[in-house]
Design an enzyme around this catalytic site. Structure first.
Site, short mmCIF file in Angstrom:
data_model
loop_
_atom_site.label_atom_id
_atom_site.label_comp_id
_atom_site.label_asym_id
_atom_site.label_seq_id
_atom_site.Cartn_x
_atom_site.Cartn_y
_atom_site.Cartn_z
N GLY A 61 0.84 -1.25 -0.04
CA GLY A 61 -0.11 -0.13 0.04
C GLY A 61 0.78 1.33 0.16
O GLY A 61 2.10 1.14 0.22
N CYS A 88 5.28 -5.88 1.36
CA CYS A 88 5.65 -4.83 1.35
C CYS A 88 5.01 -3.93 2.40
O CYS A 88 5.70 -4.07 3.60
CB CYS A 88 5.20 -4.10 0.09
N TYR A 89 4.43 -3.06 2.46
CA TYR A 89 3.54 -2.46 3.49
C TYR A 89 3.07 -3.63 4.40
O TYR A 89 3.35 -3.28 5.79
CB TYR A 89 2.34 -1.55 3.24
N HIS A 175 7.64 -7.61 -3.70
CA HIS A 175 6.37 -8.26 -4.33
C HIS A 175 6.37 -9.48 -5.14
O HIS A 175 6.85 -9.43 -6.36
CB HIS A 175 5.81 -7.23 -5.43
N GLU A 177 3.98 -11.31 -6.52
CA GLU A 177 2.92 -11.22 -7.50
C GLU A 177 3.37 -10.66 -8.76
O GLU A 177 2.59 -10.61 -9.85
CB GLU A 177 1.66 -10.57 -7.03
N ASP A 233 -18.97 -9.47 -20.21
CA ASP A 233 -19.57 -9.51 -19.06
C ASP A 233 -21.13 -10.04 -19.19
O ASP A 233 -21.71 -10.93 -18.63
CB ASP A 233 -19.23 -8.56 -17.91
N LYS A 372 -11.98 -10.60 -15.02
CA LYS A 372 -12.24 -10.52 -16.56
C LYS A 372 -11.66 -11.84 -17.33
O LYS A 372 -12.57 -12.55 -18.11
CB LYS A 372 -11.60 -9.32 -17.11
#
Ligand code: XMP
Length: 516
Positions: A61, A88-89, A175, A177, A233, A372
């Protein structure tokens, strides 16, 4: 069919990669939910009625743990006997809560860094002695209490990774990810499967069956209506609802006049094959009348959104439906209010949804938990036509937000033609599948040209082609000059009012993908 999925909760501290963590986990067949950072221990336990919460991840964050209003967690969350991974944060916050020391880093680390692994255990099992990772931080953990041990460090960051010696609590300053962390996937897999002991029981086939069952249970024997835009969608939601409800479903397609060339006809063709009621409302004139004199982009979006609702309300009244179905997906839900402190960049008219004051017993959102690309997988499994599965994302207000300034019938016609040319040429050149979106924008700048032997003074069309994974960030695409040249030649030859074509070479950020 599995009814309760093993789940990792991601506590959202507002980091830009928060959704990416969720996606990465789901890619491994494990369900994940993004929840507000201040979820209480009791709220987390209560979720176990629907899902098996097997572990928590505290996201990154933008804040510093020193700021007076810095987001925190309920400290009881660390006592839940659940594995916790801080990124991280999140890594700094855990360190602060357990009375470690967090200091301002002497120099900010931003971008690719090399970490030295001191102990390859737990989340770091199987990684090399030195790893390339993605860092982005101003604060740094400098000391830990005795029940914690350091697992990795960098030159400027003495505690780049840690774990509690007794409990499954881990922190990574980097990170995992983000693709730039070379072994990020391995680190997340270690956490999901080795530390949290999740079973990969989140399967797409099960999800389709579950969604159809849910629609049947929600709507019962009543009638329902769905707003169909032809985007992926709402098309997938319509196909699922068609399976659940058959002709008790009415799909309403509102043609506001800003669809792309041939689109309303294609949508009618596709959905008239389903065993549902399909209604197309031609509302071009209504929209154009409301938009006369409107120049400001946000105002334009609001006017279109509101008029869309009016048209839809009228259609709904005619169909005596008691239920409303919507193709809302997971990020939409989060971005329309669930996330704290998120800023409105643009008002997405079909994202905030239709007004709750509409007279429906319930709003049913079968895709509410999907991302998505997961919706795209469902579309393939449902055998939806390729043009729906591969359809580019298209904004609710359509070409209206790709025409700068006031809309006129002439400008809409020019944009439709230019857009069709961009699509045809890019699709011909086989680069389309690498692109997130490609389209034409009609700027409100005019420029001098020479057509035939005469001076011409006409519009400037901008071509935009972007690569992206989730549309949160995007790169302009380096499409071949030959393709750009073909597009430019065709647009200036085939559209007399255009004298000049330019290519947009701006990334997002700082630009957005759409021009308005
Ligand atoms: P921006 O322009 O904000 O767009 O970078 C990000 C993605 O969202 C799409 N977009 C919309 N989608 N309703 C939608 O459903 C809207 O009002 C809307 N505005 C932008 C845009 O095409 C891009 O893929």
């Amino acid at each position: 069919m599995q009814t309760k999925y093993d789940t990792i909760l991601v506590l959202d501290f507002g980091g830009q990669y928060c959704h990416l963590i969720g996606r990465r986990i789901r890619e491994h067949g494990v369900y994940s939910e993004i929840v507000p950072h201040d979820i209480t221990a009791a709220e987390s336990e209560a979720l176990n009625e629907k899902i098996n919460v097997k572990g928590l991840i505290l996201s990154g964050g933008p804040s510093s743990v020193y700021e007076p209003n810095a987001p925190r967690i309920d400290p009881a969350v660390l006592e839940l006997n659940l594995p916790v991974l801080g990124l991280c944060y999140g890594h700094q916050l855990i360190a602060q809560i357990v009375q470690g020391k967090v200091s301002r880093a002497a120099c900010r680390e931003y971008g690719i860094a090399e970490v030295k692994i001191d102990k390859s255990v737990g989340v770091l099992k199987g990684v090399s002695a030195a790893e390339t990772v993605w860092m982005s931080h101003g604060d740094t953990v400098s000391a830990l209490p005795a029940d914690f041990e350091v697992l990795a460090h960098t030159e400027s960051c003495p505690v780049a990774a840690y774990r509690n010696k007794q409990k499954p609590i881990y922190g990574l300053q980097w990170h995992p990810e983000v693709v730039h962390t070379k072994n990020g996937v391995l680190m997340l897999r270690n956490y999901i499967f080795e530390v949290c002991k999740c079973e990969a029981n989140w399967k797409m086939e099960d999800i389709i069956e579950k969604m159809v069952k849910e629609i049947k249970a929600d709507v019962g024997e009543a009638k329902a209506i769905i707003g169909l835009s032809g985007g992926i969608d709402s098309s997938v939601a319509t196909a699922l609802a068609a399976e659940a409800l058959g002709d008790r479903l009415t799909a309403v397609f509102v043609d506001h006049g800003f669809m792309r060339e041939g689109e309303p006809e294609a949508i009618r063709e596709i959905f008239s094959k389903f065993n549902i009621n399909f209604v197309m409302v031609s509302a071009q004139q209504r929209f154009m009348d409301k938009l006369r004199g409107v120049v400001e982009p946000e105002r334009k979006r609001k006017v279109i959104g509101e008029e869309f609702i009016r048209v839809f309300e009228e259609a709904a009244e005619k169909s005596s439906a008691e239920y409303l179905l919507q193709g809302t997906i997971y990020p939409d839900r989060i971005e329309s209010g669930f996330r704290k402190n998120s800023e409105v960049i643009k008002s997405h008219h079909n994202v905030a949804g239709l007004p709750s004051k509409m007279n429906f017993k319930k709003i049913v959102e079968p895709l509410r938990d999907l991302y998505k690309d997961e919706v795209r997988k469902v579309a393939v499994m449902l055998n939806l036509p390729r043009e729906i599965v591969n359809r580019q994302p298209f904004p609710g207000p359509g070409l209206a937000v790709r025409i700068i300034g006031e809309l006129t019938e002439e400008k809409v016609a020019i944009t439709k033609k230019a857009d069709a040319i961009v699509r045809q040429e890019i699709e011909k050149s086989c680069i389309a599948e690498k692109l997130w979106q490609y389209f034409a924008v009609l700027t409100d700048t005019k420029a001098t040209g020479v057509k035939g032997d005469s001076r011409a003074y006409g519009y400037v069309v901008a071509v935009r082609a972007a690569e992206s994974r989730e549309a949160m960030t995007a790169n302009y695409a380096q499409i071949p000059y030959a393709v750009l040249e073909k597009i430019s030649t065709r647009i200036t030859n085939e559209i007399p009012q255009v004298t000049r074509v330019v290519y947009d070479i701006t990334h997002k950020p700082p630009a957005t993908i759409e021009w308005e």
